[in-house]
Design a protein around this motif. Structure first.
Motif, PDB file in Angstrom:
ATOM      1  N   GLU A 318      34.323  34.758  -2.762  1.00  0.00           N
ATOM      2  CA  GLU A 318      34.011  36.184  -2.755  1.00  0.00           C
ATOM      3  C   GLU A 318      33.136  36.524  -3.953  1.00  0.00           C
ATOM      4  O   GLU A 318      33.110  35.796  -4.948  1.00  0.00           O
ATOM      5  CB  GLU A 318      35.293  37.012  -2.813  1.00  0.00           C
ATOM      6  N   ARG A 319      32.450  37.668  -3.842  1.00  0.00           N
ATOM      7  CA  ARG A 319      31.626  38.126  -4.957  1.00  0.00           C
ATOM      8  C   ARG A 319      31.752  39.634  -5.091  1.00  0.00           C
ATOM      9  O   ARG A 319      32.077  40.348  -4.142  1.00  0.00           O
ATOM     10  CB  ARG A 319      30.162  37.741  -4.761  1.00  0.00           C
ATOM     11  N   THR A 320      31.472  40.109  -6.310  1.00  0.00           N
ATOM     12  CA  THR A 320      31.415  41.532  -6.589  1.00  0.00           C
ATOM     13  C   THR A 320      30.448  41.736  -7.743  1.00  0.00           C
ATOM     14  O   THR A 320      29.907  40.774  -8.299  1.00  0.00           O
ATOM     15  CB  THR A 320      32.804  42.087  -6.947  1.00  0.00           C
ATOM     16  N   ALA A 330      33.489  46.763  -4.224  1.00  0.00           N
ATOM     17  CA  ALA A 330      34.393  46.071  -3.311  1.00  0.00           C
ATOM     18  C   ALA A 330      33.955  44.610  -3.169  1.00  0.00           C
ATOM     19  O   ALA A 330      32.764  44.314  -3.115  1.00  0.00           O
ATOM     20  CB  ALA A 330      34.401  46.758  -1.952  1.00  0.00           C
ATOM     21  N   TRP A 331      34.906  43.710  -3.130  1.00  0.00           N
ATOM     22  CA  TRP A 331      34.606  42.293  -3.000  1.00  0.00           C
ATOM     23  C   TRP A 331      34.052  41.977  -1.613  1.00  0.00           C
ATOM     24  O   TRP A 331      34.490  42.558  -0.619  1.00  0.00           O
ATOM     25  CB  TRP A 331      35.855  41.460  -3.250  1.00  0.00           C
ATOM     26  N   ILE A 332      33.086  41.066  -1.556  1.00  0.00           N
ATOM     27  CA  ILE A 332      32.461  40.640  -0.306  1.00  0.00           C
ATOM     28  C   ILE A 332      32.687  39.140  -0.149  1.00  0.00           C
ATOM     29  O   ILE A 332      32.452  38.363  -1.084  1.00  0.00           O
ATOM     30  CB  ILE A 332      30.944  40.929  -0.314  1.00  0.00           C
ATOM     31  N   THR A 333      33.124  38.716   1.025  1.00  0.00           N
ATOM     32  CA  THR A 333      33.248  37.288   1.312  1.00  0.00           C
ATOM     33  C   THR A 333      31.874  36.728   1.650  1.00  0.00           C
ATOM     34  O   THR A 333      31.178  37.248   2.520  1.00  0.00           O
ATOM     35  CB  THR A 333      34.208  37.042   2.480  1.00  0.00           C
ATOM     36  N   VAL A 334      31.469  35.682   0.946  1.00  0.00           N
ATOM     37  CA  VAL A 334      30.134  35.109   1.165  1.00  0.00           C
ATOM     38  C   VAL A 334      30.178  34.112   2.312  1.00  0.00           C
ATOM     39  O   VAL A 334      31.243  33.757   2.823  1.00  0.00           O
ATOM     40  CB  VAL A 334      29.614  34.444  -0.129  1.00  0.00           C
ATOM     41  N   ASP A 335      29.000  33.644   2.729  1.00  0.00           N
ATOM     42  CA  ASP A 335      28.924  32.653   3.794  1.00  0.00           C
ATOM     43  C   ASP A 335      29.721  31.405   3.413  1.00  0.00           C
ATOM     44  O   ASP A 335      29.718  30.989   2.243  1.00  0.00           O
ATOM     45  CB  ASP A 335      27.476  32.259   4.070  1.00  0.00           C
TER      46      ASP A 335
END
Length: 441
Positions: A318-320, A330-335
């Motif tokens: 994840e990234r933020t 908000a955290w985003i799940t990466v590929d």
């Protein structure tokens, strides 16, 4: 009368024939192969490689396989029987990287397999990263430690010795060529702790949370030590507490803010959240407050500018981004990566997010990985596509990775060959030539 004579003659011949059968030597026992050595023990997967297997009891022509955990074995098609003690095999190009168990099966089905690994297949260096090379191993027996790098030194903090938390702190100096100097004992922690969070901010090292024994979360205290001009930390001092116990959490410092993501709070509770504290100019963390939580349970973290990345215990990443006030998007799940790197390590290196090692397979056939992948970090913190990077020399899971200047290090962990918890390796900027597969004398 003639019939009786003929019958007697037939009986004599039958008895004689039976005697001949009984006099035959017994059938020899079926041979069972034994493997002593596989050389070379590491090969690159960019070209086909010839490997020699030494042992005893080989019978023409055996079947040789390579196996990783619970994956289907790779049956090698080119096997040459030299004699009862020597085989040569060809490992084809593009064989997936990993630390393989080598098995030899004679035509009668008798077999032998190396363990825990007999052949490691690695991806060589490229224009982004050079191949990995071994450097000064850790003193033996330490697991579950934290590690940081700063000011030309790598620091190992706490950990477990025979399952019990330790107060020890070690330091190794980084040489101009990336090689580490000898590990030296530094001032000890005030509290024995394994599975803790360790970070560096300014001139201070910090250690927070942890456990008194493997799997038993107990610690919430925070302590720090000032790094001297010679790189040696001074005495450790307690400077506060976390809101609760945190064990095997992920931690990172971005700007003036100290973030801790998730962690185990009790032996039965693996849920977590994300908290942060602002570090005052005197190096003291302020109050801890909650910020946007991750979606998974994070075990490793890295940052680039205001971007923060975490690797979760299920292998997702994840990234933020951090706002100026220390709050988070908000955290985003990466590929997803090409290989699931659960239990691996995360680092930012040469403008890329790098994920290293981890664990594959399902219990009881789990295995540690040598795989390394990288993705370019864009200006907004998003990532480019995942691409293969030079694979580790040794398979590893549950280990830290640290970076300093142009070097990246993987330290200890669970893996092969034994004792994996001592092995340390490093990589640097890409070269046209491959680094050697063996440690430097």
């Amino acid at each position: 009368m003639y019939r009786y004579v003929l019958l007697a003659l037939v009986l004599c011949l039958a008895v004689a024939g039976a005697g001949v059968v009984l006099a035959r030597p017994p059938t020899p026992a079926l041979a069972s192969p034994v493997v002593f050595e596989v050389t070379p023990s590491r090969v690159y997967n960019t070209t086909a490689s010839e490997v020699t297997i030494k042992g005893v009891g080989f019978v023409a022509t055996p079947v040789v396989t390579l196996r990783l955990g619970d994956l289907s074995p790779i049956v090698l098609s080119q096997v040459t029987f030299v004699n009862y003690s020597t085989l040569t095999v060809t490992v084809p190009a593009e064989t997936p990287e990993g630390a393989y168990v080598v098995s030899v099966y004679n035509p009668d089905g008798a077999g032998f397999q190396t363990g825990p690994a007999g052949l490691t297949v690695v991806r060589p260096g490229d224009r982004h990263m050079r191949g990995w090379a071994a450097t000064t191993p850790l003193p033996g027996g330490r697991s579950g430690f934290a590690a940081v790098a700063t000011a030309g030194n790598v620091y190992v903090i706490g950990g477990f010795l025979s399952g019990t938390a330790d107060m020890g702190v070690l330091r190794a100096t980084i040489g101009p060529d990336g090689q580490l100097g000898p590990w030296q004992s530094m001032s000890q922690l005030t509290t024995a702790r394994g599975g803790s969070v360790a970070v560096v901010s300014g001139e201070y090292l910090y250690a927070a949370g942890g456990a008194v024994a493997v799997g038993i979360p107990t610690e919430r205290g925070i302590e720090r030590a000032r790094i001297g001009a010679d790189g040696a930390p001074g005495p450790w001092e307690v400077i506060g507490e976390l809101p609760g116990v945190r064990y095997r959490a992920a931690g990172i410092v971005v700007g003036d803010y100290f973030f801790i993501m998730d962690g185990i709070t009790t032996s039965l509770d693996t849920s977590g959240d994300t908290i942060r504290a602002r570090i005052a100019p005197d190096g003291t963390p302020g109050p801890w407050t909650p910020v946007a939580p991750t979606r998974g349970r994070s075990t490793s973290a890295a940052s680039a500018g205001s971007a923060i990345y975490v690797l979760n215990d299920d292998g997702t990443i994840e990234r933020t981004r951090m706002y100026p006030d220390g709050s988070l998007e908000a955290w985003i799940t990466v590929d997803p990566t090409r290989v699931n790197h659960r239990g691996g390590a995360l680092a930012v290196f040469q403008g890329s997010l790098v994920v290293l090692g981890g664990a594959g397979g399902t219990f009881p056939n789990t295995y540690s990985l040598t795989s390394v992948e990288r993705a370019d970090i864009r200006s907004d913190g998003s990532l480019g596509p995942w691409t293969p990077a030079p694979s580790l020399l040794m398979s590893r899971s549950d280990f830290p990775a640290v970076t300093w200047d142009q070097w990246i290090y993987a330290l200890g962990g669970t893996g092969t060959p034994f004792p994996g918890d001592q092995a340390v390796e490093f990589s640097g900027p890409g070269l046209l030539l491959y680094m050697p597969l063996v440690a430097r004398d």
